[in-house]
Every structure is written in structure tokens, then in C-alpha cells.
Motif scaffolding. Structure first.
Motif, PDB file in Angstrom:
ATOM      1  N   ALA B 101     -37.087 -49.681  57.879  1.00  0.00           N
ATOM      2  CA  ALA B 101     -37.587 -50.140  56.577  1.00  0.00           C
ATOM      3  C   ALA B 101     -37.920 -51.627  56.620  1.00  0.00           C
ATOM      4  O   ALA B 101     -38.971 -52.055  56.129  1.00  0.00           O
ATOM      5  CB  ALA B 101     -36.549 -49.855  55.498  1.00  0.00           C
ATOM      6  N   TYR B 102     -37.028 -52.413  57.223  1.00  0.00           N
ATOM      7  CA  TYR B 102     -37.291 -53.861  57.311  1.00  0.00           C
ATOM      8  C   TYR B 102     -38.460 -54.158  58.238  1.00  0.00           C
ATOM      9  O   TYR B 102     -39.337 -54.954  57.931  1.00  0.00           O
ATOM     10  CB  TYR B 102     -36.034 -54.593  57.801  1.00  0.00           C
ATOM     11  N   ASN B 103     -38.443 -53.498  59.413  1.00  0.00           N
ATOM     12  CA  ASN B 103     -39.513 -53.759  60.377  1.00  0.00           C
ATOM     13  C   ASN B 103     -40.874 -53.374  59.819  1.00  0.00           C
ATOM     14  O   ASN B 103     -41.872 -54.042  60.084  1.00  0.00           O
ATOM     15  CB  ASN B 103     -39.238 -53.004  61.679  1.00  0.00           C
ATOM     16  N   CYS B 104     -40.921 -52.298  59.058  1.00  0.00           N
ATOM     17  CA  CYS B 104     -42.184 -51.874  58.446  1.00  0.00           C
ATOM     18  C   CYS B 104     -42.769 -53.019  57.619  1.00  0.00           C
ATOM     19  O   CYS B 104     -43.945 -53.355  57.767  1.00  0.00           O
ATOM     20  CB  CYS B 104     -41.934 -50.655  57.574  1.00  0.00           C
ATOM     21  N   GLU B 105     -41.949 -53.621  56.794  1.00  0.00           N
ATOM     22  CA  GLU B 105     -42.455 -54.678  55.918  1.00  0.00           C
ATOM     23  C   GLU B 105     -42.807 -55.936  56.698  1.00  0.00           C
ATOM     24  O   GLU B 105     -43.798 -56.602  56.414  1.00  0.00           O
ATOM     25  CB  GLU B 105     -41.411 -55.003  54.841  1.00  0.00           C
ATOM     26  N   ILE B 106     -41.993 -56.255  57.703  1.00  0.00           N
ATOM     27  CA  ILE B 106     -42.258 -57.450  58.513  1.00  0.00           C
ATOM     28  C   ILE B 106     -43.563 -57.291  59.290  1.00  0.00           C
ATOM     29  O   ILE B 106     -44.417 -58.180  59.303  1.00  0.00           O
ATOM     30  CB  ILE B 106     -41.076 -57.713  59.479  1.00  0.00           C
ATOM     31  N   LEU B 107     -43.732 -56.128  59.917  1.00  0.00           N
ATOM     32  CA  LEU B 107     -44.943 -55.900  60.709  1.00  0.00           C
ATOM     33  C   LEU B 107     -46.170 -55.849  59.809  1.00  0.00           C
ATOM     34  O   LEU B 107     -47.239 -56.349  60.154  1.00  0.00           O
ATOM     35  CB  LEU B 107     -44.818 -54.609  61.522  1.00  0.00           C
ATOM     36  N   ARG B 108     -46.009 -55.256  58.635  1.00  0.00           N
ATOM     37  CA  ARG B 108     -47.143 -55.182  57.710  1.00  0.00           C
ATOM     38  C   ARG B 108     -47.597 -56.579  57.295  1.00  0.00           C
ATOM     39  O   ARG B 108     -48.792 -56.875  57.257  1.00  0.00           O
ATOM     40  CB  ARG B 108     -46.759 -54.374  56.474  1.00  0.00           C
ATOM     41  N   ALA B 109     -46.614 -57.433  57.016  1.00  0.00           N
ATOM     42  CA  ALA B 109     -46.962 -58.809  56.636  1.00  0.00           C
ATOM     43  C   ALA B 109     -47.787 -59.462  57.737  1.00  0.00           C
ATOM     44  O   ALA B 109     -48.773 -60.160  57.478  1.00  0.00           O
ATOM     45  CB  ALA B 109     -45.694 -59.611  56.360  1.00  0.00           C
ATOM     46  N   TYR B 149     -39.109 -61.216  62.293  1.00  0.00           N
ATOM     47  CA  TYR B 149     -38.671 -60.096  63.136  1.00  0.00           C
ATOM     48  C   TYR B 149     -37.364 -60.436  63.846  1.00  0.00           C
ATOM     49  O   TYR B 149     -36.426 -59.639  63.866  1.00  0.00           O
ATOM     50  CB  TYR B 149     -39.753 -59.743  64.156  1.00  0.00           C
ATOM     51  N   MET B 150     -37.311 -61.621  64.430  1.00  0.00           N
ATOM     52  CA  MET B 150     -36.085 -62.007  65.146  1.00  0.00           C
ATOM     53  C   MET B 150     -34.930 -62.219  64.171  1.00  0.00           C
ATOM     54  O   MET B 150     -33.782 -61.958  64.506  1.00  0.00           O
ATOM     55  CB  MET B 150     -36.345 -63.259  65.992  1.00  0.00           C
ATOM     56  N   THR B 151     -35.237 -62.692  62.994  1.00  0.00           N
ATOM     57  CA  THR B 151     -34.194 -62.835  61.971  1.00  0.00           C
ATOM     58  C   THR B 151     -33.582 -61.475  61.647  1.00  0.00           C
ATOM     59  O   THR B 151     -32.359 -61.324  61.576  1.00  0.00           O
ATOM     60  CB  THR B 151     -34.792 -63.471  60.699  1.00  0.00           C
ATOM     61  N   ASN B 152     -34.451 -60.489  61.490  1.00  0.00           N
ATOM     62  CA  ASN B 152     -33.951 -59.135  61.219  1.00  0.00           C
ATOM     63  C   ASN B 152     -33.172 -58.584  62.407  1.00  0.00           C
ATOM     64  O   ASN B 152     -32.150 -57.917  62.241  1.00  0.00           O
ATOM     65  CB  ASN B 152     -35.119 -58.208  60.869  1.00  0.00           C
ATOM     66  N   PHE B 153     -33.654 -58.880  63.614  1.00  0.00           N
ATOM     67  CA  PHE B 153     -32.999 -58.409  64.828  1.00  0.00           C
ATOM     68  C   PHE B 153     -31.573 -58.969  64.901  1.00  0.00           C
ATOM     69  O   PHE B 153     -30.607 -58.248  65.175  1.00  0.00           O
ATOM     70  CB  PHE B 153     -33.819 -58.844  66.048  1.00  0.00           C
ATOM     71  N   LEU B 203     -30.660 -64.058  71.359  1.00  0.00           N
ATOM     72  CA  LEU B 203     -31.845 -63.697  70.577  1.00  0.00           C
ATOM     73  C   LEU B 203     -32.545 -64.941  70.027  1.00  0.00           C
ATOM     74  O   LEU B 203     -33.770 -65.023  70.003  1.00  0.00           O
ATOM     75  CB  LEU B 203     -31.471 -62.746  69.438  1.00  0.00           C
ATOM     76  N   SER B 204     -31.722 -65.909  69.587  1.00  0.00           N
ATOM     77  CA  SER B 204     -32.320 -67.150  69.070  1.00  0.00           C
ATOM     78  C   SER B 204     -33.108 -67.870  70.161  1.00  0.00           C
ATOM     79  O   SER B 204     -34.189 -68.409  69.912  1.00  0.00           O
ATOM     80  CB  SER B 204     -31.235 -68.085  68.531  1.00  0.00           C
ATOM     81  N   LEU B 205     -32.536 -67.880  71.373  1.00  0.00           N
ATOM     82  CA  LEU B 205     -33.240 -68.527  72.482  1.00  0.00           C
ATOM     83  C   LEU B 205     -34.512 -67.758  72.827  1.00  0.00           C
ATOM     84  O   LEU B 205     -35.564 -68.359  73.079  1.00  0.00           O
ATOM     85  CB  LEU B 205     -32.331 -68.610  73.714  1.00  0.00           C
TER      86      LEU B 205
END
Lengths: 252, 236
Positions: B101-109, B149-153, B203-205
């Protein structure tokens, strides 16, 4: 080469962008579309390569109906691949260039060759070099669009469209977004293209260019063709009131 | 009771193994959620009102309810309708549903951030939609997507600790089991926290590196591609 018949385009209920356009362009002919903003010049050009879907009427380019397959008494919309193949034959240059910012100038020019025509990178690059030289940007091949001036960007965009070896070239106000001192370099390239016999339809506010380069000038207002003819006639002895008023405003 | 971090050392192999499970469930569900999210994002942008509505409703539900609830649902409620899953599988299913659900919105943006005119320019040279997506839209969308995306990850990595409630032997559950038998909560929880921090720092790096890599105009072309494009000799 281009045949437009009974073309109309509505946006929603209230806006009639094109109110019945009939226009035929001969091979090698250079036609300039002039007229006030909102007169339908852009919509007409965009309808020719089906970026706008006409509300009614038809467009043919090189004898082929654009966007539809005819027959059986009913016209059917073309699928994505067929439509794409048609568009590859029709070059388009936009007012705001629309270069791809993540590609270098040369990559912008050859992307269609590689992706659409399936040309090998080396061959495409060779052709790209020729085109970049033709638009006088041989030394900018490596540059990204954001490091180019507006005039340079538009010349890359012209090279990008020419790379596909289109049958016709459509120019949608190619110099309207440019600083005045950059207009000349773009018009010079367009003149060169016209001199090579390309069939061109140019929506423009550059009356000097229209007068000097075009074979025919078409004056549009409110989605209609009001008057057309050779440039001497349009600029020398305008018939309609609307054209006279328009020319009074633009030819200061 | 005095604090002695040396106490943790014998438990490190167990904690690392548990961290391995955390990595597996996080990365696997995030991978599934990325692929599904991509197609959902396309569906959300499609011409079909039914598809758009379906995806909108999906996002509404799975972004709007806790992942903890999804985990309980898949593990404890699904057997009532005849679906019984192992804890690991249940965790993958529930976590994937959630992060999709989150990735859908992030990728759409990201996909929608590419200006319309660039797509029209690609259409005008005769590119089909899949090609436009691959060569024009996605490369540019990546730049927009990378930060959210990375924030969600990272958030999803921490959220994976919720899988402990359905007995997946990941880092949080393992840490709980150790301190409930040894009463060394401070040491063990600190060690677990440190491991989480190491994972999220990685992940941050990765994000830093990706952001730099995606600045195409500063990075320029690869040497090989540049040579090929400029028709330079292979050596020299």
C-alpha cells in the motif's frame, strides 16, 4: 502529404478548439499557421499526430489515416504499436522543447533510432553526429539539456525529430519560449530543413519567417481557417477584417 | 543489579541468526511489495475507473489499518476460513500486503512527477508505452522515489519486529526470549537495538549512495558508453 478534413475538437462541453478544419498540404510544401493565442493552431498540429484525439473528422498523412483503421463501415482505433509506428513518421517539435533531462543531447537525438528503429548504437551515434552538426551543435553532444540555452535545446529537439526521417515535420510555436536573441538560430535551422524539401507545418508568431520561408500562410481564428494563401497575399492584401486586425496588432 | 554488556557476548550468535530472519522477512516482503506496488501504481493511473477504484480502496484499507492487525488476521483469523499458514509465510503475506500500500503511493508519486510533455515527446518519436516507461519515466521517477521509498523501507525494517507476535523467530522475539529467561533486559535490548540500528544505517547509507548515483548530470555517462556515443577509438 497531409490531408485534414472536417476536423473538430471539443474539450468538455464548452470549449470548441477546432470547429471544422479542412487543409491539404502538398509534399515539400511549407505551411505556416498564424493566428491569435487560442485560435486552435496547436490543437490542429497535435491532432495531426494524434496527441489529441479529434472529436470528429479525419487526418491522413502520406495517404494513411492517422489513429484509426478504416474499413467495414466502421473506424477502429489503432492499438499502441500501430499508432506509435505512425507517429514515428511524423516529426514534432514542441514550444517547450520537452527534451529528456536524464539524457545527453546526443542521446536525446538517437534514442528513437535505438528504441524504435532498433538501430545499433554505433550506427545511431554516427547518424546522431551528422544531425548534431546539421543543427550546429557538434560540440555540445555530451551536454545535458539543463546546461544548454533555450535555442540550443530547441535545435536538439529538431535534430531528435529529424533523426526518425519523418515524412512531415510539425512545429508547435518552436520559438515562442525563447529569448528574442535566440530565435534566429532556431529559425535558421528550420529554414535549412525547409530548403531540403521537408514537408512542414509550422504554428508560429514569427511573421518574418512565415513571409520568407512558407509557401502558404494559413490564418486561423476561433478554431476555423479564416483565410489562406501565399505569403505575399496574406501579408500584402488581406481580405478578411479579422486577419487585417490581427496583422495590425502583430506587425508593429 | 549491575549492568554488564559482556553478558551479551555468548548470545550474539543467536541474536545474529535472529537478525538474519529479520532481514529475510523485511527484504522479501519489501521486494514483493515493490513489484505489487509498481503494478498497483500503474493500475491507479490507468484509464479504467474500476482498476483505479480497486487500488484506491486497497490503499485506503491497508495503509489505514495497523500492520499488527494484518499479522493477526493472516495468522489467527485466516484459519477460520480454511487458510492455515506457517508463522513465516503468514508474516511474509501480511507484511507484503501492508508495504504494498505504501509503495504503491510512493511509486505513483514518482511516476506522475515526470512532466506530461516529455511523455508526449517520446510518443511523437514513435515509442510505445512500455518503452516510454522504461526509458523516460522510470529513470526520472527513481530520483523522486528514492527518499520516500527508503524511508518506508527503514520503517518497514523496524515494523518487522511486529512479526514476533505470531512467533516468527526474528530479532525482537529472540531478544524477548533471552531476557525473559536471564532477566538481563537492559543488555539484551540494547544489543537488539544496536543491531536494528546497524540494519537501518545500512539502508541510510545505501540511500546516500543511490541519491548520488541518480544525479545523472553530475555523474555523466559511463566511460564505455561515452566512447561509443562519441565514436572515440576503443583505446586512447
Amino acid at each position: 502529404m497531409i490531408e485534414v478534413a472536417g476536423l473538430t475538437k471539443r474539450f468538455g462541453e464548452s470549449v470548441q478548439a477546432l470547429a471544422g478544419i479542412d487543409l491539404t498540404v502538398q509534399p515539400g510544401e511549407v505551411v505556416c499557421l498564424i493566428g491569435p493565442s487560442g485560435s486552435g493552431k496547436s490543437t490542429l498540429l497535435r491532432s495531426i499526430n494524434f496527441l489529441e484525439v479529434p472529436s470528429s473528422g479525419l487526418v491522413r498523412v502520406a495517404g494513411k489515416r492517422v489513429g484509426f483503421r478504416e474499413g467495414g463501415g466502421r473506424d477502429r482505433r489503432l492499438g499502441g504499436r500501430e499508432l506509435a509506428a505512425q507517429r514515428a513518421e511524423i516529426g514534432m517539435v514542441f514550444q517547450l522543447f520537452h527534451l529528456w533531462p536524464h539524457k545527453t543531447a546526443l542521446e536525446n537525438v538517437i534514442l528513437g533510432l535505438v528504441e524504435v528503429r532498433g538501430m545499433a548504437l554505433a550506427d545511431a551515434a554516427r547518424l546522431g553526429h551528422e544531425l548534431m552538426a546539421k543543427v550546429d551543435l557538434a560540440e555540445k553532444m555530451d551536454a545535458y539539456p539543463e546546461h544548454l540555452s533555450g535555442g540550443q535545446r530547441q535545435r536538439v529537439a529538431i535534430a531528435r525529430a529529424l533523426a526518425m526521417r519523418p515524412k512531415v515535420m510539425l512545429f508547435d510555436e518552436p520559438t515562442s519560449a525563447l529569448d528574442p536573441e535566440l530565435v534566429g538560430e532556431v529559425l535558421a535551422v528550420m529554414e535549412k530543413v525547409a530548403a531540403e524539401g521537408m514537408t512542414m507545418v509550422v504554428a508560429t508568431h514569427e511573421m518574418g519567417f512565415a513571409r520568407r520561408v512558407s509557401d502558404r500562410v494559413v490564418f486561423m481564428d476561433q478554431g476555423r481557417i479564416i483565410e489562406q494563401g501565399p505569403p505575399e497575399q496574406i501579408f500584402g492584401s488581406a481580405q478578411s477584417e479579422r486577419l487585417k486586425r490581427f496583422l495590425d496588432r502583430v506587425l508593429v | 543489579m549491575n549492568i554488564d554488556f559482556g553478558f551479551v557476548i555468548p548470545y550474539l550468535p543467536i541474536l545474529f541468526k535472529a537478525a538474519g530472519m529479520t532481514i529475510v522477512i523485511t527484504v522479501l516482503s519489501q521486494a514483493i511489495g515493490t513489484v505489487l506496488g509498481f503494478f498497483f501504481a500503474l493500475a491507479r493511473m490507468s484509464n479504467s475507473a474500476i482498476l483505479r477504484g480497486a487500488v484506491w480502496t486497497y490503499v485506503l484499507i491497508f495503509r489505514g489499518t495497523p500492520m499488527l492487525l494484518h499479522l493477526f488476521y493472516v495468522y489467527y483469523a485466516a484459519p477460520a476460513v480454511g487458510i492455515t499458514l506457517e508463522p513465516f509465510t503468514a508474516a511474509i503475506v501480511a507484511m507484503s500486503l501492508s508495504t504494498t500500500a505504501y509503495n504503491c503511493e510512493i511509486l505513483r508519486a514518482g511516476l506522475q512527477a515526470v512532466p506530461r510533455g516529455q511523455i508526449e515527446a517520446a510518443q511523437a518519436v514513435g515509442m510505445t508505452w512500455p518503452r516510454i516507461l522504461r526509458t523516460i519515466v522510470i529513470p526520472q521517477a527513481l530520483r523522486v522515489i528514492i527518499v520516500p521509498y527508503m524511508t518506508n523501507f527503514i520503517s518497514h525494517t523496524k515494523g518487522s519486529s511486529l512479526a514476533s507476535v505470531i512467533t516468527v523467530p526474528e530479532l525482537m522475539l529472540t531478544a524477548q526470549m533471552i531476557y525473559s529467561s536471564t532477566y538481563r533486559a537492559i543488555e539484551i535490548l540494547t544489543a537488539a537495538g544496536a543491531i536494528y540500528l546497524i540494519l537501518t544505517s545500512a539502508l541510510s547509507l545505501a540511500q546516500l549512495w543511490l541519491e548520488r548515483w541518480l544525479r545523472y548530470d553530475e555523474r555523466g555517462l559511463s566511460r564505455r558508453r561515452r566512447r561509443a556515443l562519441l565514436l572515440l577509438p576503443r583505446h586512447g
